[in-house]
Write an enzyme that holds these catalytic residues in place. Structure first.
Site, PDB file in Angstrom:
ATOM      1  N   TYR A   1     -29.638  18.260 -35.677  1.00 36.10           N
ATOM      2  CA  TYR A   1     -28.297  17.961 -36.155  1.00 36.10           C
ATOM      3  C   TYR A   1     -27.461  19.227 -36.321  1.00 36.10           C
ATOM      4  CZ  TYR A   1     -24.392  16.468 -38.931  1.00 36.10           C
ATOM      5  OH  TYR A   1     -23.112  16.249 -39.367  1.00 36.10           O
TER       6      TYR A   1
ATOM      7  N   LYS B   1      20.978  -1.291 -23.209  1.00 36.81           N
ATOM      8  CA  LYS B   1      19.569  -1.126 -22.873  1.00 36.81           C
ATOM      9  C   LYS B   1      18.604  -2.045 -23.624  1.00 36.81           C
ATOM     10  CE  LYS B   1      17.875   1.471 -20.514  1.00 36.81           C
ATOM     11  NZ  LYS B   1      17.515   2.873 -20.560  1.00 36.81           N
TER      12      LYS B   1
ATOM     13  N   ASN C   1      14.536  -1.636 -23.595  1.00 30.72           N
ATOM     14  CA  ASN C   1      13.517  -0.789 -22.973  1.00 30.72           C
ATOM     15  C   ASN C   1      12.108  -1.334 -23.145  1.00 30.72           C
ATOM     16  OD1 ASN C   1      15.422   1.157 -22.129  1.00 30.72           O
ATOM     17  ND2 ASN C   1      15.490   1.961 -24.214  1.00 30.72           N
TER      18      ASN C   1
ATOM     19  N   THR D   1       0.895  -1.159   0.000  1.00 26.15           N
ATOM     20  CA  THR D   1       0.000   0.000   0.000  1.00 26.15           C
ATOM     21  C   THR D   1       0.926   1.200   0.000  1.00 26.15           C
ATOM     22  OG1 THR D   1      -0.106   0.181   2.399  1.00 26.15           O
ATOM     23  CG2 THR D   1      -1.798  -1.173   1.338  1.00 26.15           C
ATOM     24  N   HIS D   2       0.486   2.289  -0.609  1.00 19.75           N
ATOM     25  CA  HIS D   2       1.353   3.470  -0.722  1.00 19.75           C
ATOM     26  C   HIS D   2       2.676   3.078  -1.382  1.00 19.75           C
ATOM     27  CE1 HIS D   2      -1.261   5.660   2.201  1.00 19.75           C
ATOM     28  NE2 HIS D   2      -1.422   4.438   2.679  1.00 19.75           N
TER      29      HIS D   2
ATOM     30  N   LYS E   1     -16.878  11.497 -34.542  1.00 15.76           N
ATOM     31  CA  LYS E   1     -16.598  10.229 -35.223  1.00 15.76           C
ATOM     32  C   LYS E   1     -15.134   9.828 -35.094  1.00 15.76           C
ATOM     33  CE  LYS E   1     -16.779  10.143 -39.737  1.00 15.76           C
ATOM     34  NZ  LYS E   1     -17.355  10.141 -41.097  1.00 15.76           N
TER      35      LYS E   1
ATOM     36  N   GLN F   1     -19.976  15.719 -36.458  1.00 14.58           N
ATOM     37  CA  GLN F   1     -18.969  15.004 -37.249  1.00 14.58           C
ATOM     38  C   GLN F   1     -17.694  14.817 -36.434  1.00 14.58           C
ATOM     39  OE1 GLN F   1     -17.487  17.138 -40.591  1.00 14.58           O
ATOM     40  NE2 GLN F   1     -16.163  15.480 -41.273  1.00 14.58           N
TER      41      GLN F   1
ATOM     42  N   GLU G   1       5.329   1.343 -21.630  1.00 18.49           N
ATOM     43  CA  GLU G   1       5.277   2.794 -21.438  1.00 18.49           C
ATOM     44  C   GLU G   1       4.205   3.414 -22.330  1.00 18.49           C
ATOM     45  OE1 GLU G   1       9.638   2.768 -22.143  1.00 18.49           O
ATOM     46  OE2 GLU G   1       9.636   4.410 -20.695  1.00 18.49           O
TER      47      GLU G   1
ATOM     48  N   SER H   1      18.234   1.033 -27.377  1.00 18.19           N
ATOM     49  CA  SER H   1      18.538   2.456 -27.301  1.00 18.19           C
ATOM     50  C   SER H   1      19.480   2.823 -28.428  1.00 18.19           C
ATOM     51  CB  SER H   1      19.190   2.761 -25.957  1.00 18.19           C
ATOM     52  OG  SER H   1      20.004   3.907 -26.049  1.00 18.19           O
TER      53      SER H   1
END
Lengths: 462, 462, 462, 462
Positions: free
Chosen positions: B324, B290, B292, B161-162, B332, B329, B297, B284
């Site tokens: 209308y 790296k 990633n 928690t936290h 959409k 429009q 993300e 990277s």
């Protein structure tokens, strides 16, 4: 069907992952080709002057690279420079082309640079250019509104509050109110411009490099005011810069949506104040008699679109840990769409304003004696009655009000900014100030490009 | 350069206005070809049965039109049905094609119909189909999470928690929590589905027509539950239906963003709980070491994108006068983008979940005696100490806590829904209920298409 | 129970309508008492000097009114000036008090003024004051971050991208990145300040008055830069001014939310980089061992609150017809709440930053050889290997990387803005510039108040 | 002045931190007193029946506690139960009171429970109650609109598209369109209700407890459909439940904002269709003649406020790691404000609709021959002309159109849902279905309360 992982410039990736991560970049990044080529040219120029032994890149090598970058620019202008899915974005596409054409040499351009600062500086250049274009197109609409205002400065129009008839006013006051509103919106743009005017190049992946790179040189070569400072902040500021720009664009669109709403309202047959230029309306598929003001309705609606882009960027950035995160990529499209929509809306409204007609008869028909009730109360005040008493006295005898000539009533309101007290010179000065800012900034970029590419290159405006 | 006004199906329009109003419709409307053709087929079928003299359309004429619509569907499936800028949208493109091929006959199809109800019904069909696809793809991710949970139901993991270590928990509890969260999100979709399941066809421009059109027939032909009722509301409900769907999609994305955040966190070397499948990461440009987790993300970030689309629609609709307005429009594209992003995110996460590895050693390393402090206090409670006193006693002697076996601690929490009390049958029943809903709804649409086009047509999934 | 219509200053209104329209104004407007009194004092001073016969208000009358306004200010400071529901807002409450105390004279103060411009100018004064306070409190947090950065400029910390370990960095770079981010946020505030620095008084209901009011005089008396110009725009600009301010506040909060997220992350036991001051955490009701960083979680969350206020104002303004509409009232609460939340968040973070401890051992423990991979590649570049080849060579032999001293690695990155190239003087100059702006602006308002009320009045800060 | 840390129920906290974290909870939580007392009563009842030796709480003890909880409820109803800053919230305030009155016994109530599930269940009860109230108040407005529609089903009114006159319509169609729109909005509420109808009690801090708590019993005692399952999800679902509810409330407000906009427009003197009840307007401070429709403007504006609350919650939740985070507290205020604003808006509009007058003369004056152009084209179609040709023929001879009787034109549109084809029985059935849902759900809660507190307690409606 089982898909196979793809080999890309930065590793082997599942094609679904590649499609998901590249998103619309391949398409969007076409707008960044010139900015990326300029950034790369500045970077290799700096590398070629770096005081290390052996030199990382020689002067001749630098010239070869810059010439190829100029060739890319020409191809891009012709539409023949394409970014592929395996490139992921414009930055790797440019590097791939350089390597394809120049071999070993191409592999050197990324020295002391990361895609992070490369994207960051390209977006800064893009943002600055777009802010200037927004300013120019905004000023053009301001001018159209001011012209309308000046031509109609004494044409009476019922002033409204709560949409209801309230007080005598003029078409001039109405039109110049929107001009000033828009001027206020536009006058915020230089503040955003300045924040994008600190060159991020050299921040690398946000932690700098153990090389004596000269960030002041690259900043100067690209026409920036100065380099950004803290490299970690520089590598992520593009997100918040997008949020700042979008807030301002959203402000402009909100203003335009009110202008559109007024035009829609006042061109209804029930008002008939304005006649919109026919070529900016469209017909109905079922109703033969219709001519619909679709352009204005869409301006009104698209204020929502730009606000949505701001929310999108805010939501991306909120609570994001420091250092570059891929989430930042999601701030590029909203920024680009925000500029597109805002600029197109500014451009479409200018001819509508210039082409619309005002109908004085309908405007006069809107007046009733009640519209002059406040004037009547103030006449009593001039005779010494306290305002609250005058107000009450008029209120209890509204039926006795007579109707003065609206033009005469207007002429009496001549204090600063009132219908008969509009000072168009004051507004002119504000327009001029912004125009000068835009011109000066445009010049800096042109000079920088010329210096980098030797004048053989003509930038294409987006 | 002075541009000339263009002649379009619905009047002469300035090309800038046409570009501004058409927006991205030409591109977006490709997704509506089959829905529009089905709507048109149902409409002409109904016209051919209308009890008026002379018949508006004969049975033979109806068959000709429907055959041509089937041809359009085939062309669209092949990618050879294109919408042009002068068409403005799919609806006028289909009508133009019918007129080009069938002459006079083509001019009849729009009888007793407006573009408003034509768009409305096409979007209803589209929305229903997309909701089902979202449901199915969502259930697939739920399944992946439940499989993970079942396989790891006794694997200890520190509950937090936290963000801080809090209590003993399990990978099973963690994974099935997201499954249930997502189930709750998905269980809202049928409510949106039902609101799009009242056929708008026949509303015309929002005011009906003075012809005895049979709205119950067209609704039935298109596999709808029933026709919508009030024609004015039917002509504008697409806006709020989009807002309803986007709220639900945004809910799904918010859930996925939390899941992504957890995966990002727990796969950091500092935790090492999870090992993500390598093919879903990217490298990277500057750092050789790296790998990633870009996909995660971007899932996290794109929750902002869908929320932005909701804001966009809300802002369009807020304060819109009835009847209308072209503003609709602008609802959409957000709807379509919302579905695209949400569905792609659901689809990309399923293989990540299925491919990830859990590392028990790292999971165990996260435990400290303090994690068992509450258990210790409750042990005192079992001996008769009031909870607040037990709490205080443990708090003042935290250093004395010993560390039990996490698995044993878990096994003691066996009430309904606790780590050792997970009831996978209950969850299974919820999954089954939604699956049946999706299957039944799919079938209705397939049956309707077959009835309309005679089985010669195979729908392409979007 | 049938409710009876209430008699108010502006007519008979149903009590439900009154409650609905007044909303939270009665409570919120307490923050506007001093601004309204100052505005009224300036207005009557101007009226007393108006060159009409007979004088609308004599000098003696003016002094009586101003003395009573000063008394209201004193009562408000003591908390004994209350706004009632029948007043609707502070403006009518002040007018009622003046009439109660001064009889006929009180009825004169509203001459040539409307509630619209009265509210507008009060909100301008409020907004300017709040922007300055935000600036000052923001600078205080910037200072805390810079102090932390300076003290830890050589303390190594793993630099991250994608949340993953990436490159050697320092606590100094980390802390000063947030300082610069915040500085950028704060440097936008003067642009908002200037837009609120054009005095709206005299705009009346948006259409001016047929009296020779002197707007330049009232603007000067209230310490404004100049009067606003177009009266119609002046009467509605409060809405967009709120939107502008909220965009900037939302920018600040977004920055703070990232700072909070980093602090939450890095103070987890798995990192242990930072130790937060205990007095800024709270305990758990069930877990004896917990100390939760609630303050930071709430800073993170409240970024959403301020963004929500921006959306609220945007949605109010979008498509609003020109001229005052009551909708504008709904922009006041979000503005006030936006300032409240942002300022409280800035204030609560400063002591957290000043009180937090960094733990060098934990910071060092985060380093692995892989973090130095880019440095290794660049070492090869220095020996003449093209970067892409060096990158590939390091990538294929990551296991052979050795771990240098992080401090040494940091010391090699000394270009402008890199860990060893931070220029605190440059940042200092930016802080000083903003400080001077705030001080100068504060002074103008103090001088104005002193001139209006004769120095007998001490403003209470909000 | 140096502030000292405060001693609270959950530890020593700096007073600024306490003020920052408690936020507006102390005020807001007054609305949760009855829900918290009921939750606590159910919890201790369950504890008293738990099959452990020794019993955690005896039957007598349970009765004592429940009696004291009933006393708190009575105090709260009288306004004499206050929450202090040192309590932080209602939950700790209730526990403190129990301990103050019952000594040792009070310390036992928190056994096997955390503040997390305690808050969660209180918010579920609150949400369910508010959803029902919203439904009831919404249905009351639906009824007012349907009554208006039925009374004016044959009263002609110009139907509009693009705000422009389009086709013949009726006041009945206009009013019942909003009724159906609102019905669609309300019909979503049961889906939200059901998601809050799974009792979170027993989830503790999200990880369950090592005690044989009986979650099915507490769920039943509190009138819930069933307990929630996964305890981790149960402890955080309040955030997304708030988001779901706010999306629906925002939908309602968007509908109301359109209704308000129409009323504002059609009551302008230029239209004069509607006359609004005078007691729901307010006057102007400067203009004696004004009667402003403030209530409607504020309904229009407040749609933005509720949308802002949704954004706020979405931004809080986006990317939040799993397990309870204090951020969730920030979803309570938006939820409460969302209900407040929506319900107040529904309540204020009902009497406006019931009190408004329609002016047939003005409604008829809006008709022109062009409004009947589509009808004319369809007449040609009935004679065998293809629609597109008929359309063109009418378009080129608009001047020759004659004006039929609007009432006759209306009478010809009699298909399902058209002006002359409205089926009020169908709408009635939908109203009845929702009414039954609300009544049944109300009953369950009343029965639960009676069972818990023995009928001595009368709930106060919020």
């Amino acid at each position: 069907m089982k898909k196979r992982a793809l080999q890309t410039t930065v590793g082997t990736v599942h094609p679904d992952a590649l499609a998901y991560t590249a998103g619309r970049d391949i398409e969007l990044d076409q707008a960044l080709v010139s900015a990326d080529c300029a950034g790369t040219a500045a970077h290799v120029t700096m590398l070629s002057r770096m005081p290390v032994k052996p030199r990382l890149i020689s002067g001749t090598e630098r010239n070869k690279i810059v010439r190829e970058l100029a060739a890319i620019l020409r191809d891009a202008a012709r539409g023949s420079f394409r970014i592929g899915l395996e490139d992921q974005d414009v930055h790797l596409a440019v590097e791939r082309r350089l390597t394809a054409k120049l071999g070993e040499l191409g592999k050197k351009v990324h020295t002391g640079r990361s895609r992070n600062d490369q994207v960051a500086v390209a977006l800064q250049i893009f943002t600055k250019e777009q802010l200037l274009a927004t300013m120019e197109e905004g000023l053009s609409l301001v001018q159209a509104l001011l012209d309308l205002a000046r031509r109609h400065r004494t044409v009476p129009m019922v002033g409204r509050t709560h949409m209801q008839p309230a007080m005598p006013s003029s078409v001039g006051l109405w039109a110049s109110a929107f001009a000033e509103n828009l001027l206020d919106d536009l006058e915020l743009l230089p503040a955003a411009y300045r924040q994008s005017d600190r060159c991020a190049l050299g921040a690398a992946a946000g932690y700098g490099v153990p090389l004596p790179i000269d960030r002041k040189l690259t900043a100067r070569l690209l026409g920036f005011e100065e380099p950004s400072h803290n490299v970690l902040y520089a590598s992520v500021s593009r997100g918040r810069n997008a949020m700042v720009a979008l807030a301002m664009l959203s402000g402009i669109m909100t203003t335009l949506s009110s202008l559109a709403q007024d035009l829609l309202l006042y061109s209804l047959p029930e008002f008939g104040y304005f006649l919109l230029p026919a070529a900016y309306g469209t017909g109905s598929s079922i109703m033969p008699q219709k001519r619909n003001p679709d352009v204005l309705e869409l301006v009104r609606a698209r204020a929502g679109a730009v606000a949505g882009e701001w929310v999108r960027v805010m939501a991306v950035l909120k609570g994001l840990p420091s250092g570059y995160n891929r989430d930042l990529q999601e701030t590029k499209e909203p920024l680009m769409r925000g500029f597109d929509t805002t600029r197109a809306s500014l451009r479409i409204l200018a001819p509508v304003i210039r082409g619309m007609k005002t109908r004085e008869k309908a405007l006069l028909a809107g007046f009733t004696p009640a519209v002059f009730a406040t004037d009547a109360a103030l006449d009593l005040v001039r005779q010494g009655v306290p305002f609250r008493d005058a107000y009450r006295r008029v209120k209890t005898s509204l039926d006795e009000l007579t109707m003065p000539d609206p033009g005469d009533a207007l002429a009496r309101k001549k204090h600063w900014g009132a219908p008969a007290g509009l000072d168009f010179k004051w507004t002119r000065r504000r327009v001029d100030r912004l125009t000068r800012f835009a011109e000066k900034s445009r010049r800096q970029w042109r000079v920088a490009l010329k210096r980098l590419f030797g004048g053989s290159f003509h930038e294409r405006r987006h």
